[in-house]
Scaffold this motif. Structure first.
Motif, mmCIF file in Angstrom:
data_model
loop_
_atom_site.group_PDB
_atom_site.id
_atom_site.type_symbol
_atom_site.label_atom_id
_atom_site.label_comp_id
_atom_site.label_asym_id
_atom_site.label_seq_id
_atom_site.Cartn_x
_atom_site.Cartn_y
_atom_site.Cartn_z
ATOM 1 N N HIS A 57 -7.792 -8.767 -2.200
ATOM 2 C CA HIS A 57 -6.835 -8.356 -2.824
ATOM 3 C C HIS A 57 -6.673 -8.971 -4.370
ATOM 4 C CE1 HIS A 57 -5.591 -7.075 1.090
ATOM 5 N NE2 HIS A 57 -5.099 -6.078 0.582
ATOM 6 N N HIS A 99 0.755 -1.085 0.050
ATOM 7 C CA HIS A 99 0.016 0.109 -0.104
ATOM 8 C C HIS A 99 0.887 1.214 -0.087
ATOM 9 C CE1 HIS A 99 -2.978 -2.847 1.760
ATOM 10 N NE2 HIS A 99 -3.476 -2.537 0.419
ATOM 11 N N THR A 107 -2.810 -1.500 -11.715
ATOM 12 C CA THR A 107 -4.225 -2.223 -12.083
ATOM 13 C C THR A 107 -4.661 -2.071 -13.569
ATOM 14 O OG1 THR A 107 -5.251 -0.173 -11.530
ATOM 15 C CG2 THR A 107 -5.249 -1.788 -9.826
ATOM 16 N N GLN A 130 -6.446 -5.795 -6.586
ATOM 17 C CA GLN A 130 -7.292 -4.908 -6.220
ATOM 18 C C GLN A 130 -7.140 -4.538 -4.847
ATOM 19 O OE1 GLN A 130 -11.249 -6.688 -7.035
ATOM 20 N NE2 GLN A 130 -11.369 -7.002 -4.854
ATOM 21 N N SER A 131 -7.501 -3.351 -4.644
ATOM 22 C CA SER A 131 -7.468 -3.007 -3.064
ATOM 23 C C SER A 131 -8.318 -1.810 -2.998
ATOM 24 C CB SER A 131 -5.759 -2.676 -2.645
ATOM 25 O OG SER A 131 -5.910 -2.013 -1.262
ATOM 26 N N GLN A 150 -7.139 0.540 -0.715
ATOM 27 C CA GLN A 150 -6.376 1.413 -0.403
ATOM 28 C C GLN A 150 -5.443 1.603 -1.962
ATOM 29 O OE1 GLN A 150 -4.059 0.852 2.964
ATOM 30 N NE2 GLN A 150 -5.555 -0.845 3.453
ATOM 31 N N GLU A 151 -4.815 2.664 -1.896
ATOM 32 C CA GLU A 151 -3.927 3.027 -2.967
ATOM 33 C C GLU A 151 -2.535 2.068 -3.052
ATOM 34 O OE1 GLU A 151 -0.568 6.206 -4.893
ATOM 35 O OE2 GLU A 151 -1.898 6.721 -2.989
ATOM 36 N N MET A 152 -2.525 1.394 -3.864
ATOM 37 C CA MET A 152 -1.192 0.323 -4.246
ATOM 38 C C MET A 152 0.135 0.899 -4.804
ATOM 39 S SD MET A 152 -3.134 -3.183 -5.189
ATOM 40 C CE MET A 152 -4.146 -2.399 -6.463
ATOM 41 N N MET A 153 1.127 0.550 -4.771
ATOM 42 C CA MET A 153 2.346 0.785 -5.569
ATOM 43 C C MET A 153 3.154 -0.411 -5.852
ATOM 44 S SD MET A 153 5.320 0.646 -3.824
ATOM 45 C CE MET A 153 6.299 1.750 -4.627
ATOM 46 N N ASP A 170 2.610 2.992 -10.127
ATOM 47 C CA ASP A 170 1.440 3.426 -9.410
ATOM 48 C C ASP A 170 0.183 2.626 -9.233
ATOM 49 O OD1 ASP A 170 0.728 6.461 -11.268
ATOM 50 O OD2 ASP A 170 0.046 4.344 -11.522
ATOM 51 N N HIS A 171 -0.632 3.014 -8.411
ATOM 52 C CA HIS A 171 -2.188 2.370 -8.311
ATOM 53 C C HIS A 171 -2.607 1.991 -9.761
ATOM 54 C CE1 HIS A 171 -5.415 1.075 -6.063
ATOM 55 N NE2 HIS A 171 -6.113 1.260 -7.142
ATOM 56 N N ASP A 172 -2.654 2.954 -10.718
ATOM 57 C CA ASP A 172 -3.389 2.804 -11.843
ATOM 58 C C ASP A 172 -2.495 2.197 -12.853
ATOM 59 O OD1 ASP A 172 -4.689 6.406 -11.643
ATOM 60 O OD2 ASP A 172 -5.344 4.362 -10.597
#
Ligand code: FAD
Length: 390
Positions: free
Chosen positions: A301, A95, A127, A134-135, A137-140, A122-124
């Motif tokens: 996730h 996260h 994914t 998926q989460s 919260q913002e993932m990296m 980054d998150h985008d």
């Protein structure tokens, strides 16, 4: 039966089979492998379809070795024409605002220092490339393209078969009962007689402790009972190695997993979450609590990774207090060499085998293995505080 050899390998599991192969390349028939069980047993640390292989590591002592682990496997693939390493890519995820971000940044720094190619997602971006994750919260993530899996069971078998093909002797169901170091070599007693060699390579995994204690070098190793679960996901295409990487998700306890391979199933586990055991007290019973924790984590996730459970397989980690490998000679008995994989050694099994062959035959190796010394503080200081997170 021949009883004198240049080198004896005690324990023909993941690392021992690698040592046998690389020793047989130089010694031909002058090497003996002793295994207490049948070669395809599943009581140790190496018997499974897959193990993660990667260049991405948290420390230079591993990032500088990791490229050579691939080279060693390539030599085995070249000689056997059996594919062993599958590069499906790998992600180290956490996260972005979470407490384990720094762990992932450690990996980035170590890879930058070693010149390992990777991408920061980054998150985008994550994914978009891997919508399976998926989460809320913002993932990296760090994406490392050379990462993937090595076929553990096949890797062991190919090492053993090629070694025998080059003249090595391997005795199965032949437990070593005692080790007697002497001025000009080592004698080992087994149920099938006594054997002698100038060098003894101890690659005994979870059994290392008691064997080394018998020659006056008890190491503070913790054996834990780990487990991995195979899920018969209906989304096979989505989780094929062409579309899904190996992953290590940095959490309180790391969660790691594989695309569909070996079994027609995905596979995942929780790192170093198992209870301390001994090779005698370990069971083959899955721990339902850890199974439930993993199921719930995956549901949150990577929900489509799940499916009916095919199997949960138990297996043993052998952990030094600092979770670094043990690799090198015993100071008091330099004719005895030891290797312990510390719960992350299979990817290096062929390279560790090659290094052990160099130490046994040349007394040295071109690789910097100083961090893995047998007499380092983590293995000699009784007040050393164990830390098993990598
Ligand atoms: C669940 C799990 C997941 C893992 N995931 C990864 C991963 O993704 N990537 C990775 O790189 N690593 C991973 N590892 C770690 C890796 O598998 C181990 O570090 C490695 O396989 C250990 O190999 P070994 O040769 O030391 O031990 P083993 O393969 O256990 O071999 C030791 C051998 O010595 C024999 N032996 C012991 N005593 C005697 C005796 N007295 N006489 C004769 N023979 C004897 C045993 O029978 C055994 O065959 C994982 C481990 C587990 C358990």
């Amino acid at each position: 039966m021949r009883t004198e050899f240049a080198t004896i390998v005690l324990g023909c599991g993941g690392i021992g089979s690698g040592a046998l192969y690389w020793l047989s390349r130089r010694l031909g028939g002058d090497v003996l492998g002793l295994e207490q069980f049948r070669l395809d047993h599943d009581r140790g640390g190496s018997q499974d379809h897959s193990r993660i292989i990667r260049l991405m590591y948290h420390d230079a002592k591993y990032t500088r070795l990791a490229p050579h682990s691939y080279t060693a496997w390539e030599a085995v693939e070249e000689e056997s024409d059996v594919p062993l390493v599958l590069r499906c890519g790998g992600v180290e995820i956490t996260h972005a605002q979470g407490p384990f971000r720094e762990d992932v940044e450690n990996y980035a720094r170590a890879m930058d220092a070693a010149g390992v190619a990777y991408e920061r997602l980054d998150h985008d971006e994550l994914t978009h490339r891997f919508p399976q994750f998926q989460s809320d919260q913002e993932m990296m993530a760090l994406y490392e393209p050379q990462a993937g899996l090595v076929d553990a069971g096949k890797g062991m078998a190919v090492h053993q078969i090629l070694a025998r093909g080059r003249g090595a002797t391997i005795l199965e169901e032949c437990p070593v009962q005692a080790i007697h170091p002497g001025p000009d070599g080592v004698q080992v007693e087994t149920a099938r007689g006594t054997f002698r060699a100038q060098r003894l390579v101890v690659t005994a995994g979870a059994w290392t402790q008691q064997l080394l204690a018998s020659v006056g070098r008890p190491l503070p190793l913790t054996v834990t009972q780990e487990q991995v679960t195979y899920y018969a996901t209906p989304h096979l295409k989505e989780f094929s190695p062409k579309r899904f990487p190996i992953f290590i998700w940095k959490e309180e306890k790391d969660i790691y997993g594989f695309p569909v391979y070996g079994q027609v199933a995905t596979k995942a586990g929780i790192d170093a979450a198992g209870p301390p055991v001994t090779p005698e007290t370990r069971t083959f019973q899955p721990d339902p609590v850890r199974e439930r924790i993993l199921d719930e984590w995956l549901a949150a996730h990577i929900p489509r990774f799940l499916g009916p459970k095919l199997a949960t397989k138990t297996c043993l980690y052998t952990l030094p207090p600092d979770r670094d490998f043990v690799l090198g000679p015993l100071p008091e008995h330099p004719a005895i060499l030891v290797a312990v994989g510390a719960g992350h050694g299979y990817k290096f099994a062929s390279l560790l085998g090659r290094i052990l062959s160099q130490l046994a035959l040349d007394g040295s190796t071109e690789h910097d293995i100083s961090a893995f010394r047998v007499d380092r503080p983590a293995l000699t200081d009784p007040n050393y505080v164990p830390a098993h997170r990598i």
